[in-house]
Design a protein around this motif. Structure first.
Motif, PDB file in Angstrom:
ATOM      1  N   ALA A   2      42.791  33.618  59.093  1.00 30.77           N
ATOM      2  CA  ALA A   2      43.690  34.064  58.032  1.00 30.77           C
ATOM      3  C   ALA A   2      42.935  34.883  57.003  1.00 30.77           C
ATOM      4  N   THR A   3      43.636  35.861  56.466  1.00 31.78           N
ATOM      5  CA  THR A   3      43.045  36.683  55.416  1.00 31.78           C
ATOM      6  C   THR A   3      42.856  35.843  54.161  1.00 31.78           C
ATOM      7  N   PRO A   4      41.667  35.797  53.580  1.00 38.98           N
ATOM      8  CA  PRO A   4      41.436  34.977  52.395  1.00 38.98           C
ATOM      9  C   PRO A   4      42.263  35.457  51.212  1.00 38.98           C
ATOM     10  N   GLN A   5      42.733  34.520  50.417  1.00 36.97           N
ATOM     11  CA  GLN A   5      43.545  34.835  49.261  1.00 36.97           C
ATOM     12  C   GLN A   5      42.665  34.989  48.022  1.00 36.97           C
ATOM     13  N   PHE A   6      42.813  36.097  47.335  1.00 29.80           N
ATOM     14  CA  PHE A   6      42.079  36.297  46.091  1.00 29.80           C
ATOM     15  C   PHE A   6      42.707  35.434  44.996  1.00 29.80           C
ATOM     16  N   PRO A   7      41.898  34.881  44.103  1.00 35.77           N
ATOM     17  CA  PRO A   7      42.440  34.142  42.960  1.00 35.77           C
ATOM     18  C   PRO A   7      43.384  35.014  42.137  1.00 35.77           C
ATOM     19  N   SER A  15      49.935  45.802  37.587  1.00 37.31           N
ATOM     20  CA  SER A  15      50.148  46.281  38.961  1.00 37.31           C
ATOM     21  C   SER A  15      50.251  45.151  39.979  1.00 37.31           C
ATOM     22  N   LEU A  16      49.744  43.970  39.619  1.00 39.69           N
ATOM     23  CA  LEU A  16      49.680  42.799  40.515  1.00 39.69           C
ATOM     24  C   LEU A  16      48.763  43.047  41.710  1.00 39.69           C
ATOM     25  N   GLU A  17      47.910  44.083  41.606  1.00 38.44           N
ATOM     26  CA  GLU A  17      46.909  44.379  42.632  1.00 38.44           C
ATOM     27  C   GLU A  17      45.549  43.868  42.174  1.00 38.44           C
ATOM     28  N   ILE A  18      44.636  43.655  43.135  1.00 36.71           N
ATOM     29  CA  ILE A  18      43.289  43.230  42.791  1.00 36.71           C
ATOM     30  C   ILE A  18      42.624  44.307  41.939  1.00 36.71           C
ATOM     31  N   MET A  19      42.037  43.912  40.831  1.00 41.41           N
ATOM     32  CA  MET A  19      41.437  44.879  39.916  1.00 41.41           C
ATOM     33  C   MET A  19      40.129  45.449  40.478  1.00 41.41           C
ATOM     34  N   THR A  20      39.964  46.756  40.306  1.00 38.30           N
ATOM     35  CA  THR A  20      38.710  47.403  40.707  1.00 38.30           C
ATOM     36  C   THR A  20      37.847  47.736  39.498  1.00 38.30           C
ATOM     37  N   PRO A  22      38.169  46.108  35.881  1.00 41.23           N
ATOM     38  CA  PRO A  22      38.820  45.301  34.842  1.00 41.23           C
ATOM     39  C   PRO A  22      38.285  45.612  33.446  1.00 41.23           C
ATOM     40  N   VAL A  23      39.201  45.732  32.486  1.00 42.56           N
ATOM     41  CA  VAL A  23      38.828  45.983  31.089  1.00 42.56           C
ATOM     42  C   VAL A  23      39.609  45.035  30.185  1.00 42.56           C
ATOM     43  N   ILE A  24      39.013  44.729  29.040  1.00 46.65           N
ATOM     44  CA  ILE A  24      39.619  43.785  28.100  1.00 46.65           C
ATOM     45  C   ILE A  24      40.265  44.565  26.957  1.00 46.65           C
ATOM     46  N   LEU A  25      41.529  44.254  26.695  1.00 42.84           N
ATOM     47  CA  LEU A  25      42.239  44.848  25.570  1.00 42.84           C
ATOM     48  C   LEU A  25      41.929  44.028  24.318  1.00 42.84           C
ATOM     49  N   SER A  26      42.203  44.599  23.145  1.00 40.42           N
ATOM     50  CA  SER A  26      41.907  43.883  21.893  1.00 40.42           C
ATOM     51  C   SER A  26      42.711  42.593  21.753  1.00 40.42           C
ATOM     52  N   SER A  27      43.780  42.455  22.538  1.00 45.17           N
ATOM     53  CA  SER A  27      44.566  41.215  22.523  1.00 45.17           C
ATOM     54  C   SER A  27      43.849  40.084  23.247  1.00 45.17           C
ATOM     55  N   GLY A  28      42.757  40.436  23.976  1.00 50.07           N
ATOM     56  CA  GLY A  28      41.997  39.431  24.708  1.00 50.07           C
ATOM     57  C   GLY A  28      42.353  39.354  26.175  1.00 50.07           C
ATOM     58  N   HIS A  29      43.377  40.062  26.607  1.00 46.34           N
ATOM     59  CA  HIS A  29      43.805  40.023  28.010  1.00 46.34           C
ATOM     60  C   HIS A  29      43.132  41.135  28.806  1.00 46.34           C
ATOM     61  N   THR A  30      42.934  40.865  30.091  1.00 43.29           N
ATOM     62  CA  THR A  30      42.256  41.808  30.974  1.00 43.29           C
ATOM     63  C   THR A  30      43.256  42.491  31.894  1.00 43.29           C
ATOM     64  N   PHE A  31      43.054  43.806  32.089  1.00 45.83           N
ATOM     65  CA  PHE A  31      43.897  44.617  32.960  1.00 45.83           C
ATOM     66  C   PHE A  31      43.005  45.555  33.768  1.00 45.83           C
ATOM     67  N   ASP A  32      43.551  46.076  34.863  1.00 44.93           N
ATOM     68  CA  ASP A  32      42.832  47.126  35.574  1.00 44.93           C
ATOM     69  C   ASP A  32      42.900  48.394  34.724  1.00 44.93           C
ATOM     70  N   ARG A  33      41.780  49.096  34.618  1.00 41.68           N
ATOM     71  CA  ARG A  33      41.711  50.234  33.700  1.00 41.68           C
ATOM     72  C   ARG A  33      42.827  51.258  33.961  1.00 41.68           C
ATOM     73  N   SER A  34      43.038  51.614  35.232  1.00 37.44           N
ATOM     74  CA  SER A  34      44.037  52.646  35.533  1.00 37.44           C
ATOM     75  C   SER A  34      45.434  52.218  35.102  1.00 37.44           C
ATOM     76  N   SER A  35      45.740  50.917  35.264  1.00 39.29           N
ATOM     77  CA  SER A  35      47.081  50.428  34.918  1.00 39.29           C
ATOM     78  C   SER A  35      47.302  50.429  33.413  1.00 39.29           C
ATOM     79  N   ILE A  36      46.338  49.896  32.657  1.00 43.70           N
ATOM     80  CA  ILE A  36      46.521  49.829  31.203  1.00 43.70           C
ATOM     81  C   ILE A  36      46.449  51.226  30.585  1.00 43.70           C
TER      82      ILE A  36
END
Length: 373
Positions: A2-7, A15-20, A22-36
């Motif tokens: 089976a294909t391993p599941q990423f956390p 995007s709900l995709e695996i981040m390539t 990741p960057v932190i916004l001033s709110s403290g949350h992390t997003f993929d750079r292209s998406s944010i």
């Protein structure tokens, strides 16, 4: 298996995709750079999760820890899957086969390892990062200097795949890639020369590398030589590399000094669209305009493009003619005598906005020159 599941924490909340990246916004949350970045570019000034108001120019802080975790997880999964199937080589074994000093792998083994690593790097950004961190890049660069064209070609392809990431473009230059690639460009077999030119294009996509490449001994000169002496694919890749490099001002002058202008005019005459795009850049510098003005057939070739070229070529030809006529009354009068004003009046009604705008600009230039005459 089976294909391993990423956390779930590895997935971008947008995007709900695996981040390539990741960057932190001033709110403290992390997003993929292209998406944010797309979120912010759309005019949003709140955190997508908390709705907290953000500064006018929000900082995006790289989350190196999370990126490393994702990279390690992906690499471990790749290794585990490889070991479970006899058809899939173990990535770590492939890397070790290139970098191990205790044994000397055969030429066939080196090429096989490079080709398999190419396959993995092409589709997996996490593996590309892991490979650059493994210390294998210096070995791959040494292979670019090989006298065996197959080994050289495989090494160049692997470097091309590594350069898909902007961070690697800068890192490869720091590792000494430019000298190796230019050597392949000068002395390699035709296929290797084409790949080497493509590699320079890739490295030059990062602005800081353009001046470094242009100033490197023989870089522009060798690309111009490839324009003159190469075959179809080599000439096309060399023209593309020059197009990217010549957006940097000093490289325009270097290309002109190396004799690019008459070769480009000949290539435009034979229908190569990329060549007239390079001419459009060279016409923005005094040296380029002066050189074009010395070549008798230049204006006629550009007029022929206006009559028969593709939309992209017509846009560039109009821009080159406008630049030449703006700085030379002699060329302006020649252009008018050859009916370009009438051609432009027709093109000003074209459905393509860029053609229409460029044609209108040239009409205005020609009329100004006439009023001064």
């Amino acid at each position: 298996m089976a294909t391993p599941q990423f956390p779930e924490d590895f997935k971008c909340p947008i995007s709900l995709e695996i981040m390539t990246d990741p960057v932190i916004l001033s709110s403290g949350h992390t997003f993929d750079r292209s998406s944010i970045q797309r979120w912010l570019d759309s005019g949003n000034r709140t955190c997508p999760i908390t709705k907290q108001l953000l500064p006018q120019n929000p900082s995006l802080i790289p989350n190196h820890a999370l990126r490393s975790l994702i990279s390690n997880f992906s690499f471990t999964c790749s290794s585990s899957q490889s070991k479970s199937s006899p058809q899939e080589p173990d990535p770590q074994t492939l890397i070790s086969n290139l970098t191990c000093r205790s044994s000397t792998p055969s030429l066939h083994s080196k090429i096989y390892s490079l080709d398999q690593l190419n396959r993995l790097c092409k589709s997996n950004p996490f593996f590309r990062q892991r490979l650059t961190e493994s210390g294998a890049v210096s070995t791959v660069l040494n292979f670019v200097g090989s006298e065996d064209s197959r080994l050289q070609e495989s090494a160049l392809l692997l470097l091309l795949n590594l350069s898909l990431d902007d961070d690697n473009k800068v890192g490869l230059v720091a590792e000494g890639a430019i000298g190796r690639v230019i050597s392949a460009l000068r002395y390699g077999k035709p296929n290797c020369k084409a790949y080497a030119a493509t590699m320079l294009t890739s490295l030059a996509m990062v602005e800081v590398n353009k001046g470094t490449i242009g100033a490197y001994p023989f870089a522009i000169e060798t690309l111009v030589s490839l324009l003159r002496e190469g075959k179809g694919r080599e000439r096309k890749e060399a023209a593309t590399a020059l197009y990217v490099l010549c957006s940097f001002p000093d490289n325009k002058k270097r290309a002109v000094e190396c004799g690019a202008t008459p070769i480009l005019i000949e290539m435009v005459n034979s229908g190569m669209e990329r060549a007239i795009e390079v001419m459009g850049l060279l016409a923005k510098c005094r040296e380029g305009r002066e050189e074009m003005g010395k070549i008798d057939e230049c204006v006629m070739v550009l007029i022929q493009v206006l009559k028969e070229g593709s939309s992209r070529s017509i846009i560039c030809a109009l821009a080159v003619l406008n630049s030449l006529c703006s700085h030379s009354e002699e060329i302006s009068l020649e252009v008018r005598r050859k009916g370009v004003l009438e051609i432009c009046l027709g093109l000003a009604e074209d459905d393509n906005d860029k053609i229409s705008r460029n044609a209108s600009n040239l009409v205005q230039t020609l009329r100004r020159c006439l009023s001064r005459a």
